[in-house]
Design a protein around this motif. Sequence first.
Motif, mmCIF file in Angstrom:
data_model
loop_
_atom_site.group_PDB
_atom_site.id
_atom_site.type_symbol
_atom_site.label_atom_id
_atom_site.label_comp_id
_atom_site.label_asym_id
_atom_site.label_seq_id
_atom_site.Cartn_x
_atom_site.Cartn_y
_atom_site.Cartn_z
ATOM 1 N N PHE A 83 0.843 -1.209 0.000
ATOM 2 C CA PHE A 83 0.000 0.000 0.000
ATOM 3 C C PHE A 83 0.878 1.259 0.000
ATOM 4 O O PHE A 83 0.700 2.169 -0.814
ATOM 5 C CB PHE A 83 -0.917 -0.047 1.233
ATOM 6 C CG PHE A 83 -1.596 1.249 1.565
ATOM 7 C CD1 PHE A 83 -2.653 1.712 0.792
ATOM 8 C CD2 PHE A 83 -1.194 2.003 2.667
ATOM 9 C CE1 PHE A 83 -3.290 2.913 1.102
ATOM 10 C CE2 PHE A 83 -1.823 3.196 2.988
ATOM 11 C CZ PHE A 83 -2.870 3.655 2.205
ATOM 12 N N LEU A 84 1.861 1.296 0.885
ATOM 13 C CA LEU A 84 2.713 2.488 1.004
ATOM 14 C C LEU A 84 3.632 2.640 -0.207
ATOM 15 O O LEU A 84 4.029 3.754 -0.560
ATOM 16 C CB LEU A 84 3.557 2.405 2.282
ATOM 17 C CG LEU A 84 2.783 2.447 3.602
ATOM 18 C CD1 LEU A 84 3.721 2.157 4.770
ATOM 19 C CD2 LEU A 84 2.097 3.794 3.791
ATOM 20 N N GLY A 85 3.979 1.523 -0.848
ATOM 21 C CA GLY A 85 4.929 1.539 -1.952
ATOM 22 C C GLY A 85 4.475 2.353 -3.146
ATOM 23 O O GLY A 85 5.302 2.788 -3.947
ATOM 24 N N LYS A 86 3.170 2.560 -3.245
ATOM 25 C CA LYS A 86 2.659 3.392 -4.342
ATOM 26 C C LYS A 86 2.947 4.864 -4.097
ATOM 27 O O LYS A 86 2.816 5.680 -5.003
ATOM 28 C CB LYS A 86 1.152 3.188 -4.494
ATOM 29 C CG LYS A 86 0.773 1.780 -4.901
ATOM 30 C CD LYS A 86 -0.747 1.624 -4.980
ATOM 31 C CE LYS A 86 -1.117 0.154 -4.997
ATOM 32 N NZ LYS A 86 -2.195 -0.178 -4.051
ATOM 33 N N HIS A 87 3.304 5.226 -2.883
ATOM 34 C CA HIS A 87 3.376 6.646 -2.528
ATOM 35 C C HIS A 87 4.651 7.072 -1.810
ATOM 36 O O HIS A 87 4.896 8.263 -1.659
ATOM 37 C CB HIS A 87 2.178 7.009 -1.641
ATOM 38 C CG HIS A 87 0.866 6.573 -2.198
ATOM 39 N ND1 HIS A 87 0.244 7.249 -3.223
ATOM 40 C CD2 HIS A 87 0.090 5.504 -1.913
ATOM 41 C CE1 HIS A 87 -0.887 6.614 -3.528
ATOM 42 N NE2 HIS A 87 -0.996 5.562 -2.760
ATOM 43 N N PHE A 88 5.438 6.097 -1.336
ATOM 44 C CA PHE A 88 6.632 6.450 -0.561
ATOM 45 C C PHE A 88 7.842 5.652 -1.061
ATOM 46 O O PHE A 88 7.699 4.577 -1.647
ATOM 47 C CB PHE A 88 6.413 6.169 0.934
ATOM 48 C CG PHE A 88 5.360 7.031 1.571
ATOM 49 C CD1 PHE A 88 5.662 8.312 2.016
ATOM 50 C CD2 PHE A 88 4.058 6.573 1.716
ATOM 51 C CE1 PHE A 88 4.684 9.112 2.598
ATOM 52 C CE2 PHE A 88 3.075 7.367 2.287
ATOM 53 C CZ PHE A 88 3.385 8.639 2.730
ATOM 54 N N VAL A 96 9.065 -1.154 6.968
ATOM 55 C CA VAL A 96 7.714 -1.664 7.244
ATOM 56 C C VAL A 96 7.634 -3.131 6.818
ATOM 57 O O VAL A 96 7.220 -4.007 7.586
ATOM 58 C CB VAL A 96 6.643 -0.827 6.500
ATOM 59 C CG1 VAL A 96 5.264 -1.488 6.623
ATOM 60 C CG2 VAL A 96 6.615 0.601 7.023
ATOM 61 N N ARG A 97 8.060 -3.411 5.590
ATOM 62 C CA ARG A 97 7.966 -4.770 5.049
ATOM 63 C C ARG A 97 8.790 -5.764 5.873
ATOM 64 O O ARG A 97 8.432 -6.936 6.009
ATOM 65 C CB ARG A 97 8.447 -4.782 3.593
ATOM 66 C CG ARG A 97 8.245 -6.120 2.876
ATOM 67 C CD ARG A 97 8.664 -6.053 1.423
ATOM 68 N NE ARG A 97 10.099 -5.930 1.240
ATOM 69 C CZ ARG A 97 10.962 -6.943 1.259
ATOM 70 N NH1 ARG A 97 10.522 -8.168 1.434
ATOM 71 N NH2 ARG A 97 12.254 -6.741 1.091
ATOM 72 N N LEU A 98 9.912 -5.268 6.426
ATOM 73 C CA LEU A 98 10.855 -6.162 7.107
ATOM 74 C C LEU A 98 10.676 -6.212 8.625
ATOM 75 O O LEU A 98 11.441 -6.886 9.306
ATOM 76 C CB LEU A 98 12.293 -5.722 6.786
ATOM 77 C CG LEU A 98 12.724 -5.838 5.316
ATOM 78 C CD1 LEU A 98 14.061 -5.122 5.087
ATOM 79 C CD2 LEU A 98 12.828 -7.300 4.908
ATOM 80 N N HIS A 99 9.671 -5.521 9.181
ATOM 81 C CA HIS A 99 9.643 -5.435 10.648
ATOM 82 C C HIS A 99 9.258 -6.754 11.326
ATOM 83 O O HIS A 99 9.618 -6.971 12.482
ATOM 84 C CB HIS A 99 8.802 -4.239 11.153
ATOM 85 C CG HIS A 99 7.316 -4.450 11.234
ATOM 86 N ND1 HIS A 99 6.472 -4.275 10.162
ATOM 87 C CD2 HIS A 99 6.517 -4.783 12.276
ATOM 88 C CE1 HIS A 99 5.219 -4.491 10.546
ATOM 89 N NE2 HIS A 99 5.222 -4.809 11.817
ATOM 90 N N VAL A 100 8.581 -7.634 10.618
ATOM 91 C CA VAL A 100 8.301 -8.957 11.189
ATOM 92 C C VAL A 100 9.535 -9.851 11.044
ATOM 93 O O VAL A 100 9.920 -10.559 11.975
ATOM 94 C CB VAL A 100 7.061 -9.592 10.525
ATOM 95 C CG1 VAL A 100 6.894 -11.039 10.979
ATOM 96 C CG2 VAL A 100 5.815 -8.783 10.884
ATOM 97 N N ALA A 101 10.197 -9.773 9.881
ATOM 98 C CA ALA A 101 11.446 -10.516 9.691
ATOM 99 C C ALA A 101 12.470 -10.094 10.741
ATOM 100 O O ALA A 101 13.230 -10.926 11.252
ATOM 101 C CB ALA A 101 11.988 -10.275 8.283
ATOM 102 N N ALA A 102 12.472 -8.799 11.089
ATOM 103 C CA ALA A 102 13.431 -8.295 12.085
ATOM 104 C C ALA A 102 13.208 -8.945 13.439
ATOM 105 O O ALA A 102 14.152 -9.184 14.190
ATOM 106 C CB ALA A 102 13.324 -6.772 12.190
ATOM 107 N N LYS A 103 11.964 -9.242 13.750
ATOM 108 C CA LYS A 103 11.686 -9.945 15.014
ATOM 109 C C LYS A 103 12.276 -11.361 14.956
ATOM 110 O O LYS A 103 12.947 -11.788 15.903
ATOM 111 C CB LYS A 103 10.168 -10.014 15.252
ATOM 112 C CG LYS A 103 9.798 -10.804 16.495
ATOM 113 C CD LYS A 103 8.343 -10.651 16.853
ATOM 114 C CE LYS A 103 7.463 -11.660 16.172
ATOM 115 N NZ LYS A 103 6.059 -11.610 16.647
#
Length: 182
Positions: A83-88, A96-103
């Motif tokens: 969703f954010l990738g279209k605008h940021f 954002v995409r990696l914050h679960v992988a970071a855990k």
Amino acid sequence: MYDAIVDHIFELFERFGSESYGENATQLQHALQVAELACRHGCSAELIAAALLHDVGQLLDDAGNAAERRGIDAHHEVSGATFLGKHFSAGVTEPVRLHVAAKRYLCAVEPSYLDTLSDASRLSLHYQGGPMSALEIGAFEATAFSDNAVKLRRFDDSGKQSERYPPGLAAYQDLLKGLAIR
Ligand code: FE
């Protein structure tokens, strides 16, 4: 400056921000606490925006959010980053995409980290694949913005205080508008 996306994000927080984050705070409270931690640590504007918006995927898809509360992984980090990738830029979307992988990464490289997780976060770890393997650790460390994803993750884990109400969303309006690329 592209204002429509920022208005859209504010509407999402207005509609769904009072929903429970699944721990002791609401979605909006959690987002504001995590963003405030990024500010206090002197992070870049992009990482502050990522901190504020890291769980936006849970606001886009309430069914997914409910599934995650039941312990099923609905991949809110992927829907949020898409969703954010279209605008940021990637500086916002990749943490954002990696914050679960970071855990999963921190659980593997810092054994004591697991003890700091909330009950809900420990439960979801299981559904997210558990601690990373040695191969996954190498791949994660080689991924751009994984260092910022780890920073964001630590703010995420600390931003779950039921009694804390940091300054509101309006404080981030100009920052987000300055970062929106379309
Ligand atoms: Fe979070």
